[in-house]
Scaffold this active site. Sequence first.
Site, PDB file in Angstrom:
ATOM      1  N   SER A 134       0.827  -1.116   0.120  1.00 14.93           N
ATOM      2  CA  SER A 134      -0.154   0.037  -0.080  1.00 14.93           C
ATOM      3  C   SER A 134       0.921   1.227  -0.037  1.00 14.93           C
ATOM      4  O   SER A 134       1.854   1.238  -0.696  1.00 14.93           O
ATOM      5  CB  SER A 134      -0.841  -0.014   1.402  1.00 14.93           C
ATOM      6  OG  SER A 134      -1.664   1.062   1.312  1.00 14.93           O
ATOM      7  N   TYR A 148      -4.724   8.157  -6.080  1.00 14.74           N
ATOM      8  CA  TYR A 148      -3.962   7.261  -5.367  1.00 14.74           C
ATOM      9  C   TYR A 148      -4.308   6.822  -3.860  1.00 14.74           C
ATOM     10  O   TYR A 148      -4.428   5.635  -3.665  1.00 14.74           O
ATOM     11  CB  TYR A 148      -2.437   8.019  -5.327  1.00 14.74           C
ATOM     12  CG  TYR A 148      -1.403   6.769  -5.125  1.00 14.74           C
ATOM     13  CD1 TYR A 148      -1.008   5.978  -5.795  1.00 14.74           C
ATOM     14  CD2 TYR A 148      -0.534   7.031  -3.843  1.00 14.74           C
ATOM     15  CE1 TYR A 148       0.076   5.238  -5.650  1.00 14.74           C
ATOM     16  CE2 TYR A 148       0.589   6.308  -3.492  1.00 14.74           C
ATOM     17  CZ  TYR A 148       0.937   5.235  -4.562  1.00 14.74           C
ATOM     18  OH  TYR A 148       2.043   4.396  -4.150  1.00 14.74           O
ATOM     19  N   LYS A 152      -5.407   3.243  -2.472  1.00 15.24           N
ATOM     20  CA  LYS A 152      -4.718   2.626  -1.426  1.00 15.24           C
ATOM     21  C   LYS A 152      -5.602   2.457  -0.081  1.00 15.24           C
ATOM     22  O   LYS A 152      -5.396   1.555   0.462  1.00 15.24           O
ATOM     23  CB  LYS A 152      -3.348   3.409  -1.145  1.00 15.24           C
ATOM     24  CG  LYS A 152      -2.306   3.534  -2.537  1.00 15.24           C
ATOM     25  CD  LYS A 152      -1.722   2.073  -2.671  1.00 15.24           C
ATOM     26  CE  LYS A 152      -0.516   2.086  -3.733  1.00 15.24           C
ATOM     27  NZ  LYS A 152      -0.013   0.834  -4.031  1.00 15.24           N
TER      28      LYS A 152
HETATM   29  N1  LIG Z   1       8.312   4.149  -4.315  1.00 17.83           N
HETATM   30  C1  LIG Z   1       7.686   4.758  -3.304  1.00 17.83           C
HETATM   31  O1  LIG Z   1       8.000   5.887  -2.806  1.00 17.83           O
HETATM   32  C2  LIG Z   1       6.443   4.113  -2.961  1.00 17.83           C
HETATM   33  C3  LIG Z   1       5.731   4.736  -1.765  1.00 17.83           C
HETATM   34  C4  LIG Z   1       4.579   4.036  -1.373  1.00 17.83           C
HETATM   35  C5  LIG Z   1       4.261   2.796  -1.948  1.00 17.83           C
HETATM   36  N2  LIG Z   1       4.640   2.529  -3.089  1.00 17.83           N
HETATM   37  C6  LIG Z   1       4.393   1.405  -3.759  1.00 17.83           C
HETATM   38  O2  LIG Z   1       5.172   0.355  -3.955  1.00 17.83           O
HETATM   39  C7  LIG Z   1       4.537  -0.419  -5.031  1.00 17.83           C
HETATM   40  C8  LIG Z   1       5.764  -0.585  -6.029  1.00 17.83           C
HETATM   41  O3  LIG Z   1       6.243   0.560  -6.730  1.00 17.83           O
HETATM   42  P1  LIG Z   1       7.456   1.159  -7.038  1.00 17.83           P
HETATM   43  O4  LIG Z   1       7.779   2.108  -6.162  1.00 17.83           O
HETATM   44  O5  LIG Z   1       8.370  -0.114  -7.138  1.00 17.83           O
HETATM   45  O6  LIG Z   1       7.141   1.685  -8.532  1.00 17.83           O
HETATM   46  P2  LIG Z   1       7.888   1.579 -10.027  1.00 17.83           P
HETATM   47  O7  LIG Z   1       9.324   1.519  -9.826  1.00 17.83           O
HETATM   48  O8  LIG Z   1       7.219   2.510 -10.699  1.00 17.83           O
HETATM   49  O9  LIG Z   1       7.385   0.162 -10.366  1.00 17.83           O
HETATM   50  C9  LIG Z   1       5.780  -0.176 -10.572  1.00 17.83           C
HETATM   51  C10 LIG Z   1       5.919  -1.489 -11.095  1.00 17.83           C
HETATM   52  O10 LIG Z   1       4.370  -1.940 -11.215  1.00 17.83           O
HETATM   53  C11 LIG Z   1       4.376  -2.386 -12.624  1.00 17.83           C
HETATM   54  N3  LIG Z   1       3.003  -2.290 -13.229  1.00 17.83           N
HETATM   55  C12 LIG Z   1       2.121  -1.030 -13.261  1.00 17.83           C
HETATM   56  N4  LIG Z   1       1.219  -1.399 -13.851  1.00 17.83           N
HETATM   57  C13 LIG Z   1       0.989  -2.720 -14.127  1.00 17.83           C
HETATM   58  C14 LIG Z   1       0.204  -3.636 -14.571  1.00 17.83           C
HETATM   59  N5  LIG Z   1      -1.095  -3.119 -14.930  1.00 17.83           N
HETATM   60  N6  LIG Z   1       0.377  -4.724 -14.385  1.00 17.83           N
HETATM   61  C15 LIG Z   1       1.503  -5.182 -13.929  1.00 17.83           C
HETATM   62  N7  LIG Z   1       2.452  -4.705 -13.714  1.00 17.83           N
HETATM   63  C16 LIG Z   1       2.163  -3.104 -13.523  1.00 17.83           C
HETATM   64  C17 LIG Z   1       5.153  -1.710 -13.580  1.00 17.83           C
HETATM   65  O11 LIG Z   1       5.623  -2.580 -14.499  1.00 17.83           O
HETATM   66  P3  LIG Z   1       6.035  -1.966 -16.030  1.00 17.83           P
HETATM   67  O12 LIG Z   1       7.456  -2.120 -16.165  1.00 17.83           O
HETATM   68  O13 LIG Z   1       5.199  -2.882 -16.939  1.00 17.83           O
HETATM   69  O14 LIG Z   1       5.221  -0.435 -16.232  1.00 17.83           O
HETATM   70  C18 LIG Z   1       6.485  -1.947 -12.541  1.00 17.83           C
HETATM   71  O15 LIG Z   1       7.081  -2.894 -12.386  1.00 17.83           O
HETATM   72  C19 LIG Z   1       3.449   0.259  -5.669  1.00 17.83           C
HETATM   73  O16 LIG Z   1       2.194  -0.543  -5.100  1.00 17.83           O
HETATM   74  C20 LIG Z   1       3.489   1.595  -5.064  1.00 17.83           C
HETATM   75  O17 LIG Z   1       2.191   2.247  -5.080  1.00 17.83           O
HETATM   76  C21 LIG Z   1       5.774   2.841  -3.648  1.00 17.83           C
END
Ligand SMILES: NC(=O)c1ccc[n+]([C@@H]2O[C@H](COP(=O)([O-])OP(=O)(O)OC[C@H]3O[C@@H](n4cnc5c(N)ncnc54)[C@H](OP(=O)(O)O)[C@@H]3O)[C@@H](O)[C@H]2O)c1
Length: 277
Positions: A134, A148, A152
């Site tokens: 989340s 968002y 979440k």
């Molecule tokens: N980074 C932060 O600061 C942060 C903070 C709070 C929560 N989060 C959460 O952490 C989780 C991971 O995010 P991240 O930070 O690693 O972001 P990220 O680097 O942008 O990675 C997002 C991933 O989700 C995939 N994705 C998006 N839409 C998709 C779909 N329809 N089907 C399958 N895969 C899909 C992307 O794949 P593609 O390569 O195909 O686009 C990518 O692998 C998310 O739930 C995000 O909301 C992150």
Amino acid sequence: MSNKVWFITGAGRGLGLDIAKAALAAGHKVVATGRNPDKVANALGASDDLLVVKLDVTKAADADAAAQATLERFGRIDVLVNNAASFYAGYFEELSPKQMQLQLSTSLDGPMIVTRAFLPVMRKQRSGQIVSISSTAGLMGFEFCTAYSASKFGLDGWMEALQTEVGPFGVQTMIVNPGFFRTELLTEESTSYAEIAIEDYHERRTAQIAFWKSQHGKQGGDPAKLARALITLAEQDELPRRFLAGSDAIQVAEQKIALLQQQIEAYRELSSSLAID
Ligand SMILES: NC(=O)c1ccc[n+]([C@@H]2O[C@H](COP(=O)([O-])OP(=O)(O)OC[C@H]3O[C@@H](n4cnc5c(N)ncnc54)[C@H](OP(=O)(O)O)[C@@H]3O)[C@@H](O)[C@H]2O)c1
């Protein structure tokens, strides 16, 4: 069991890739999934413990086929990680209904679709762990994050309620609320800004977009460390129901507790006077 089968969504980059790497390094079997399986395979390299499967989390047919492929290759599922998400950033009035729907479909419907594909197997096994990533935006509503946060908060509520339903079958859930982690979330590939422009929001929108863009590459959290923490948590007999990832996440959670307490006290008497006489 030391050797578990992990299934990870969005494993081609960002946190999902780090979770897949950490699970492999810990000796687990990993099903790493993504919309573009070549990208996932290139990022992870080859291993006997690794199966790469195409999965767009918004597509139920993909999820069913991925669950089937997992069982055919490894015979079971132990840890499902609902990680994939996107970020539709903007003021509610400036986000189009289509953008809101896309946010909910990736970050709320997506985890439900994938979980639905695995629950019959977990119920049959009488075991399984469902970990959903989340955000602090699932604990507190922030400006420019209406879409968002809707996804979440929905994810947190759904997971919390699901635990009560599947717990008796030996299935455990964990909500993870990360603060800021240095992934690719704030790049153009993952973040889309609102497509409608309303004059009243112009100044604040300009400042918000500048803020979010400036944060890319500066986030304090290390996704590789979070990935390793998740492996450690999943190795315990009992998963915590919620894990706050990062000291910034703890701060938000503490603010939320204080806010709720303040809201209770402000109207305790009126709130408590509503029973039928
Ligand atoms: N980074 C932060 O600061 C942060 C903070 C709070 C929560 N989060 C959460 O952490 C989780 C991971 O995010 P991240 O930070 O690693 O972001 P990220 O680097 O942008 O990675 C997002 C991933 O989700 C995939 N994705 C998006 N839409 C998709 C779909 N329809 N089907 C399958 N895969 C899909 C992307 O794949 P593609 O390569 O195909 O686009 C990518 O692998 C998310 O739930 C995000 O909301 C992150």
